[in-house]
Enzyme design. Structure first.
Site, mmCIF file in Angstrom:
data_model
loop_
_atom_site.group_PDB
_atom_site.id
_atom_site.type_symbol
_atom_site.label_atom_id
_atom_site.label_comp_id
_atom_site.label_asym_id
_atom_site.label_seq_id
_atom_site.Cartn_x
_atom_site.Cartn_y
_atom_site.Cartn_z
ATOM 1 N N HIS A 200 -6.100 6.815 -52.026
ATOM 2 C CA HIS A 200 -5.694 7.725 -50.956
ATOM 3 C C HIS A 200 -5.902 9.166 -51.449
ATOM 4 O O HIS A 200 -5.792 9.440 -52.646
ATOM 5 C CB HIS A 200 -4.214 7.474 -50.673
ATOM 6 C CG HIS A 200 -3.660 8.150 -49.474
ATOM 7 N ND1 HIS A 200 -3.229 9.460 -49.489
ATOM 8 C CD2 HIS A 200 -3.440 7.707 -48.212
ATOM 9 C CE1 HIS A 200 -2.758 9.782 -48.292
ATOM 10 N NE2 HIS A 200 -2.881 8.736 -47.487
ATOM 11 N N ASP A 277 0.310 3.910 -57.574
ATOM 12 C CA ASP A 277 0.708 4.335 -56.235
ATOM 13 C C ASP A 277 1.135 3.082 -55.472
ATOM 14 O O ASP A 277 0.317 2.234 -55.126
ATOM 15 C CB ASP A 277 -0.506 5.013 -55.573
ATOM 16 C CG ASP A 277 -0.301 5.292 -54.090
ATOM 17 O OD1 ASP A 277 0.659 4.770 -53.495
ATOM 18 O OD2 ASP A 277 -1.135 6.015 -53.519
ATOM 19 N N GLN A 280 1.624 1.484 -50.333
ATOM 20 C CA GLN A 280 1.316 0.380 -49.419
ATOM 21 C C GLN A 280 1.814 -0.960 -49.940
ATOM 22 O O GLN A 280 1.708 -1.962 -49.247
ATOM 23 C CB GLN A 280 -0.194 0.297 -49.166
ATOM 24 C CG GLN A 280 -0.761 1.478 -48.402
ATOM 25 C CD GLN A 280 -0.229 1.575 -46.972
ATOM 26 O OE1 GLN A 280 0.210 0.588 -46.380
ATOM 27 N NE2 GLN A 280 -0.256 2.774 -46.409
ATOM 28 N N LYS A 303 7.447 4.108 -45.598
ATOM 29 C CA LYS A 303 6.597 2.911 -45.506
ATOM 30 C C LYS A 303 7.410 1.661 -45.824
ATOM 31 O O LYS A 303 6.880 0.557 -45.887
ATOM 32 C CB LYS A 303 5.421 3.017 -46.477
ATOM 33 C CG LYS A 303 4.708 4.359 -46.404
ATOM 34 C CD LYS A 303 3.263 4.261 -46.135
ATOM 35 C CE LYS A 303 2.587 5.600 -46.357
ATOM 36 N NZ LYS A 303 1.665 5.940 -45.294
ATOM 37 N N CYS A 441 -7.229 9.107 -44.641
ATOM 38 C CA CYS A 441 -6.971 9.838 -45.901
ATOM 39 C C CYS A 441 -7.589 9.105 -47.088
ATOM 40 O O CYS A 441 -7.009 9.080 -48.187
ATOM 41 C CB CYS A 441 -5.480 10.053 -46.138
ATOM 42 S SG CYS A 441 -4.705 10.982 -44.832
HETATM 43 N N1 PMP Z 1 -0.932 6.428 -51.055
HETATM 44 C C1 PMP Z 1 -1.240 5.499 -50.156
HETATM 45 C C2 PMP Z 1 -1.955 4.260 -50.601
HETATM 46 C C3 PMP Z 1 -0.890 5.690 -48.819
HETATM 47 O O1 PMP Z 1 -1.199 4.751 -47.916
HETATM 48 C C4 PMP Z 1 -0.195 6.859 -48.435
HETATM 49 C C5 PMP Z 1 0.191 7.123 -46.992
HETATM 50 N N2 PMP Z 1 -0.732 6.715 -46.053
HETATM 51 C C6 PMP Z 1 0.100 7.796 -49.415
HETATM 52 C C7 PMP Z 1 -0.273 7.545 -50.713
HETATM 53 C C8 PMP Z 1 0.826 9.057 -49.090
HETATM 54 O O2 PMP Z 1 2.118 8.785 -48.675
HETATM 55 P P1 PMP Z 1 3.033 9.939 -48.084
HETATM 56 O O3 PMP Z 1 2.246 10.611 -47.008
HETATM 57 O O4 PMP Z 1 4.223 9.219 -47.586
HETATM 58 O O5 PMP Z 1 3.344 10.868 -49.211
#
Ligand code: PMP
Length: 488
Positions: A200, A277, A280, A303, A441
């Site tokens: 991401h 990370d 997900q 999430k 993203c």
């Molecule tokens: N890493 C991953 C794999 C994500 O899917 C996301 C959110 N789509 C993020 C990081 C970022 O999360 P946040 O916007 O809640 O900080």
């Protein structure tokens, strides 16, 4: 002890003034007072034997069945029923564009059970106070709740102690925190940060920023055609220069679940730190940070059925010892003078300013809620739902799913021939079906497939095979209507 049991209080919100019974306003979707679904009973998943191995779906209907059997009301051992989660989540019973909502945008954010909503409301109704610094009863109570949240997160992640948990806004802030607080102190010219192509943006850009500042290098780790992290290339890229390896436990666009444990063990042989990370992963699989061996593990509460604006970062005591303050302010100090300022012990040193206390309360309630289900049964259910969805989606002409990793979470990114992803999402929205369209993203991951944009359906424990049927039926109607009907 005169302090009330606040966790019990939050679990029994009817004891405190609640707005839950207020009549709906014009902007509030209509919901029966009982909280029972306003929509017809949800169809059952294809039968799944107690072993957790899904039975192959028979025929995939192209339109949702008019009459569907109700789901079992009592739990069967080893079998998870999505209705046991759905009944707790009020928003799933609203309508969108005159249709029952089908929420398939869980990768972006998950919907909140009433236990979370009511815990936040109860906190503000009965227990609101700033924490730590106050000398009065309510400050102590709020502090107790905040620290109970830290303990709950530690237990949820399999961390050895609450002191290894820092509260942050979410995964993005957690990665930036590590890049700034650890990276600025440890990275320098000639150092490598290994970043798989499926990451991401929030696990790429913070590293680019700190690399620019420290003159370290961000090195992409390539993907295989299936969307797996190329393990041979990874092994080749590791070297004595590698200071940091980052990796998602589950990809938000390809669904890929990489071999994080093995990748971590390999990185450690080179003395590199590993940041995982978990954004997900946390809602889809049991997490054990110690078994993974990660130095850092980040996730976002929203999430995980908790409010937005709260998340957590785990770090091993060894990694914590190498972190410098990244933001200064209240709460993170021991003493301040113009001659010399000293800092609070970890994890408080990383939590400058007033934290998101109600967010922590909501996160605590979300973890309690999720832990009320058999985690293995939930994971087996989601796997069955995903394989059902894969087979059902394969019946839509011109539909192509991106990525085919062997291990994946219930995330399906796809293209539909003749329709751009935004118009696919628009069409589905008119049927009350929420999917995301865009670059998710994760532009490098999409670029790997020659794409700039795609649609994505992402599932959670409360989704049903009937909702998959509705998605498939709507997509088939779009294909039948042809391009001329786009956006109609
Ligand atoms: N890493 C991953 C794999 C994500 O899917 C996301 C959110 N789509 C993020 C990081 C970022 O999360 P946040 O916007 O809640 O900080």
């Amino acid at each position: 002890m005169t302090t009330p049991d606040l966790r019990a209080l939050l679990r029994a919100p009817e004891q405190v003034p609640s707005t839950a019974s207020a009549p709906p306003t014009a902007a509030t979707p209509t919901m029966p007072a009982s909280g029972a679904p306003a929509t017809p009973a949800m169809p059952a998943m294809p039968a799944m034997p107690a072993s957790g191995v899904p039975a192959a779906p028979a025929e995939v209907p192209t339109t949702p069945p008019a009459e569907v059997p109700g789901l079992p009301t009592t739990a069967q051992p080893g079998v998870f029923s999505p209705e046991s989660a759905r009944k707790d989540v009020p928003i799933l019973h609203r309508t969108v564009n005159g249709q029952p909502l089908v929420w398939l945008d869980n990768g972006a954010t998950t919907q909140k059970p009433r236990q979370v909503i009511e815990a936040v409301s109860a906190y503000y109704s009965a227990a609101n106070s700033n924490i730590h610094r106050g000398a009065h009863t309510m400050a102590r109570e709020a502090t107790e709740l905040y620290e109970a949240g830290r303990t709950a997160v530690a237990q949820f992640l399999g961390a050895p102690s609450p002191d290894t948990i820092m509260f942050v806004r979410g995964t993005t802030e957690a990665v930036n925190l590590v890049a700034q607080s650890w990276g600025r102190a440890h990275l320098g010219p000639g150092d490598d940060i290994l970043v798989p192509v499926l990451e991401h943006h929030s696990n790429i850009v913070p590293w680019q920023l700190i690399a620019e500042e420290t003159r370290a290098r961000v090195v992409p780790v390539p993907l295989t055609p299936d969307g797996e992290i190329d393990q041979d290339a990874y092994a080749d890229l590791l070297s004595a220069r590698t200071q940091m390896v980052v990796v998602s436990q589950a990809s938000n666009v390809l669904g890929t679940v990489p071999p994080v444990r093995e990748m971590t063990a390999l990185a450690h042989r080179y003395g590199a730190k590993v940041l995982v990370d978990g954004a997900q992963a946390v809602a889809h699989m049991p997490v054990d940070v110690q078994a993974l061996g990660a130095d850092f593990y980040a996730f976002s509460g929203h999430k995980l059925f908790a409010p937005t604006g709260i998340g957590a970062l785990y770090a091993t005591p060894g990694a914590m010892a190498e972190m410098r303050p990244w933001q200064g302010g209240g709460n993170m100090i021991e003493s301040v003078s113009f001659e010399r300022t000293t800092f609070a012990a970890m994890p408080h040193m990383m939590e400058a300013g007033t934290g998101h206390i109600s967010g922590v309360v909501g996160l605590l309630a979300a973890i309690d809620w999720l832990r009320g289900f058999d985690q293995q049964a939930v994971a087996a259910y989601e796997e069955a739902l995903m394989s059902y969805a894969m087979q059902a989606m394969a019946t839509v002409p011109g539909l192509e799913v991106i990525g085919s990793a062997a291990q994946r979470i219930a995330v399906m990114t796809f293209t539909l021939a003749g329709h751009d992803p935004a118009s696919v999402a628009d069409w589905l929205d008119k049927d009350g079906i929420a999917v995301r369209a865009g670059h998710h993203c994760a532009q490098p991951a999409l670029a790997h497939y020659g794409l700039e944009s795609a649609a994505r359906a992402s599932f959670a424990l409360y989704n049903t095979s009937g909702e998959v049927d509705q998605l498939v039926a709507s997509l088939r109607r779009l294909q039948q209507a042809g391009q001329g009907a786009e956006g109609a």
